[in-house]
Design a protein around this motif. Structure first.
Motif: not given
Length: 167
Positions: A105-115
């Motif tokens: 199972t894939v428990d969590a998918v989190t996209p984040t943005l860095r500048c």
């Protein structure tokens, strides 16, 4: 009344008789063979699943890098509205079917943005990072416990990042 020589003859014949030797050899080697088989199957399954998850995370990061606007760091932009698309890319294959077999199972998918401060051409460079947490449960855990291996599951995290080129 039994004589001592009869008993020693019987013991000698019993010791030299090889009927059933193949069954004893099978009984000795079968558990080890089953254990090796289970380790090979689990290792292959784990490797395939991990590679599929790496591919999904990479594709999701590339998707955001192409879809998000290139000036997302100049304005107070966010990539939160891409979360459901990113989760779908990581969890499912291109035809919409579940990518992973049962027990993975894939428990969590989190996209984040860095500048990141850029160079002379670009003042601020947007970089998107996609991280997925994968949980792999072993179906042959009881067989592997026979060899003293007590771990039933592995949880790992996969991440990939790309520069946002935008639309």
């Amino acid at each position: 009344m039994t004589r001592v020589s009869d008993i020693s003859d019987y013991a000698r014949r019993f010791w030299r008789d090889d009927r059933g030797a193949a069954l004893v050899e099978l009984a000795l080697t079968l558990p080890i063979t089953c254990l090796v088989f289970a380790v090979i199957v689990e290792g292959g399954r784990m490797l395939w699943s991990y590679q599929a998850a790496i591919s999904g995370v990479r594709d999701a990061a590339r998707y955001i890098a192409r879809v998000a606007p290139s000036d997302i760091c100049d304005s107070p932009g966010t990539i939160a509205n891409y979360t459901s698309d990113v989760e779908d890319i990581v969890r499912n294959s291109i035809d919409g079917q579940a990518l992973f077999p049962a027990g993975i199972t894939v428990d969590a998918v989190t996209p984040t943005l860095r500048c990141i401060d850029g160079s002379y051409r670009i003042a601020t460079v947007p970089v998107v990072n996609v991280r997925a947490t994968l949980n792999i449960t072993f179906p042959f855990a009881s067989m592997m416990a026979f060899a003293g291996y007590t771990q039933n599951a592995i949880t790992t995290s996969i991440a990939d990042e790309h520069r946002v080129f935008g639309t």
